[in-house]
Design an enzyme around this catalytic site. Structure first.
Site, mmCIF file in Angstrom:
data_model
loop_
_atom_site.group_PDB
_atom_site.id
_atom_site.type_symbol
_atom_site.label_atom_id
_atom_site.label_comp_id
_atom_site.label_asym_id
_atom_site.label_seq_id
_atom_site.Cartn_x
_atom_site.Cartn_y
_atom_site.Cartn_z
ATOM 1 N N MET A 196 -22.875 26.619 2.931
ATOM 2 C CA MET A 196 -23.739 27.734 2.535
ATOM 3 C C MET A 196 -24.764 27.253 1.507
ATOM 4 O O MET A 196 -25.403 28.063 0.830
ATOM 5 C CB MET A 196 -22.897 28.879 1.972
ATOM 6 C CG MET A 196 -21.933 29.431 3.022
ATOM 7 S SD MET A 196 -21.409 31.114 2.701
ATOM 8 C CE MET A 196 -20.586 30.912 1.138
ATOM 9 N N GLY A 197 -24.923 25.938 1.390
ATOM 10 C CA GLY A 197 -25.957 25.398 0.506
ATOM 11 C C GLY A 197 -25.560 25.407 -0.964
ATOM 12 O O GLY A 197 -24.410 25.583 -1.308
ATOM 13 N N LEU A 254 -25.786 22.748 -2.877
ATOM 14 C CA LEU A 254 -24.855 21.640 -2.662
ATOM 15 C C LEU A 254 -24.422 20.962 -3.961
ATOM 16 O O LEU A 254 -25.181 20.884 -4.925
ATOM 17 C CB LEU A 254 -25.509 20.608 -1.736
ATOM 18 C CG LEU A 254 -25.962 21.155 -0.384
ATOM 19 C CD1 LEU A 254 -26.602 20.055 0.455
ATOM 20 C CD2 LEU A 254 -24.800 21.789 0.371
ATOM 21 N N HIS A 255 -23.196 20.479 -3.942
ATOM 22 C CA HIS A 255 -22.637 19.712 -5.065
ATOM 23 C C HIS A 255 -21.895 18.507 -4.485
ATOM 24 O O HIS A 255 -21.880 18.320 -3.249
ATOM 25 C CB HIS A 255 -21.732 20.595 -5.921
ATOM 26 C CG HIS A 255 -20.686 21.336 -5.126
ATOM 27 N ND1 HIS A 255 -19.672 20.701 -4.450
ATOM 28 C CD2 HIS A 255 -20.524 22.664 -4.877
ATOM 29 C CE1 HIS A 255 -18.916 21.594 -3.853
ATOM 30 N NE2 HIS A 255 -19.422 22.789 -4.078
ATOM 31 N N HIS A 264 -19.605 18.968 -1.374
ATOM 32 C CA HIS A 264 -20.282 18.992 -0.068
ATOM 33 C C HIS A 264 -20.686 17.575 0.340
ATOM 34 O O HIS A 264 -20.569 17.194 1.509
ATOM 35 C CB HIS A 264 -21.568 19.835 -0.143
ATOM 36 C CG HIS A 264 -21.365 21.284 -0.462
ATOM 37 N ND1 HIS A 264 -21.775 21.841 -1.641
ATOM 38 C CD2 HIS A 264 -20.809 22.289 0.267
ATOM 39 C CE1 HIS A 264 -21.498 23.141 -1.628
ATOM 40 N NE2 HIS A 264 -20.903 23.446 -0.494
ATOM 41 N N GLN A 297 -19.739 37.114 6.648
ATOM 42 C CA GLN A 297 -18.471 36.768 6.009
ATOM 43 C C GLN A 297 -18.362 37.331 4.587
ATOM 44 O O GLN A 297 -17.398 37.062 3.883
ATOM 45 C CB GLN A 297 -18.234 35.257 6.030
ATOM 46 C CG GLN A 297 -19.148 34.451 5.127
ATOM 47 C CD GLN A 297 -18.984 32.954 5.364
ATOM 48 O OE1 GLN A 297 -19.319 32.436 6.422
ATOM 49 N NE2 GLN A 297 -18.441 32.240 4.377
ATOM 50 N N GLY A 345 -13.771 21.265 4.059
ATOM 51 C CA GLY A 345 -13.106 20.868 2.829
ATOM 52 C C GLY A 345 -11.731 21.502 2.679
ATOM 53 O O GLY A 345 -11.524 22.666 3.029
ATOM 54 N N SER A 358 -17.443 23.906 -7.012
ATOM 55 C CA SER A 358 -17.775 25.085 -6.211
ATOM 56 C C SER A 358 -19.188 25.520 -6.557
ATOM 57 O O SER A 358 -19.600 25.437 -7.721
ATOM 58 C CB SER A 358 -16.803 26.217 -6.538
ATOM 59 O OG SER A 358 -17.313 27.446 -6.056
ATOM 60 N N SER A 359 -19.916 25.999 -5.542
ATOM 61 C CA SER A 359 -21.263 26.530 -5.813
ATOM 62 C C SER A 359 -21.175 27.692 -6.804
ATOM 63 O O SER A 359 -22.101 27.953 -7.558
ATOM 64 C CB SER A 359 -21.913 27.025 -4.518
ATOM 65 O OG SER A 359 -21.937 25.991 -3.562
#
Ligand code: AMP
Length: 282
Positions: free
Chosen positions: A30-31, A33-34, A37, A61, A148, A186-187
């Protein structure tokens, strides 16, 4: 690196790669990014000839009152990171491209695997996930798709879906990437105040404590869950959504810790809901 916004273009590119006999790895995201990802991208690079990363904040979702509108987005930065990580293609459609106005076809895995944990607190969440992932599989045509361990229930459900619907691909699970502190990346961590971020360390710490208890011979899941809950209760802002121990294959209940068990946590800090988990082999 090519960036595709349209389904037809993405699918044509994938078909052209396959005609050349090249294998495709897909990393759905879902972008925002870290490094977590990027560890999936790295695994895909190592295992496949071509790597596609999808970036799509999937509206189906998210439940009413969840953070769909506020979910962090930065497509330009994401593309820079993916260029550096040597992805070959980015698929970044908008919601209208993925869901026509009269869209009404759903892929849903039933049973306790979707009813428990995040499925209990987020009704219809996994139905949205399995539907969008099915679409991504049909659009990107991967040989391997990378998910993940951070979202362990999601990975389990997608493995089951891919198996039961005979998608011609394999699902690869990638370990949880953590910050040096132990906090799972986590984003959503950007929502945390520095105080909350400090308190959030209790997730990984309580999982480690549970692993230590099991290593020392503790086999009673109720006792272990009690210790985890007491630890989390020490953090003033933490509100537990769940702290559970289930069989790590199908999420059935366990009365005695044995075999492969999943310890899974979801805890809210203010409006930010964090998840973490650990699989322990006994
Ligand atoms: P998301 O963008 O949050 O939907 O995540 C996209 C993919 O990256 C999912 O398969 C996640 O499980 C995975 N992922 C997210 N955070 C991590 C992490 N800390 N370590 C490994 N994988 C992750």
């Amino acid at each position: 690196m090519q960036v595709f916004k349209h389904i037809n273009d993405m699918q044509a590119w994938s078909q052209a790669q396959k005609k050349q006999g090249l294998t495709i790895g897909l990393v759905p995201t879902m972008g925002y990014l870290h490094a977590g990802h990027l560890s999936l991208v790295q695994a895909a690079r190592e295992q496949c000839d071509r790597v596609i990363v999808s970036i799509f904040v999937n509206p189906t979702q998210f439940g009413a009152g969840e953070d769909f509108a506020d979910y962090p987005r930065d497509i330009e930065r994401d593309c820079e990171l993916l260029q550096q990580a040597q992805a070959d293609a980015v698929f970044a459609p908008d919601a209208r491209e993925m869901y026509a106005q009269d869209f009404n076809t759903w892929v849903e895995v039933k049973g306790e695997i979707t009813a428990k944990l995040c499925g209990a607190s987020r009704p219809n969440h996994f139905k949205g996930v399995t539907t969008v992932v099915s679409k991504l599989f049909n659009i990107c045509l991967p040989d391997r798709a990378f998910f993940g361990q951070k979202d362990v229930q999601q990975a389990m459900i997608i493995e089951k879906m891919a198996r039961e619907l005979n998608f011609p691909l394999s699902i690869v699970r990638v370990p949880i990437m953590r910050e040096a502190s132990g906090l799972a990346m986590s984003s959503r961590n950007v929502y945390l105040s520095s105080e909350q971020k400090e308190q959030a360390l209790v997730l990984s710490q309580s999982l480690q404590k549970a692993a230590q208890l099991i290593a020392a011979g503790e086999r009673d899941p109720a006792h272990i869950k009690g210790v985890i809950r007491d630890m989390i209760a020490q953090s003033p802002e933490a509100v537990i959504d769940y702290a559970e121990i289930y069989d790590a294959h199908g999420l059935s209940d366990v009365e005695v810790v044995q075999g492969s068990v999943l310890i899974a946590l979801a805890v809210k800090f203010g409006t930010t809901r964090l998840i973490d988990n650990l699989i322990v082999e006994v």
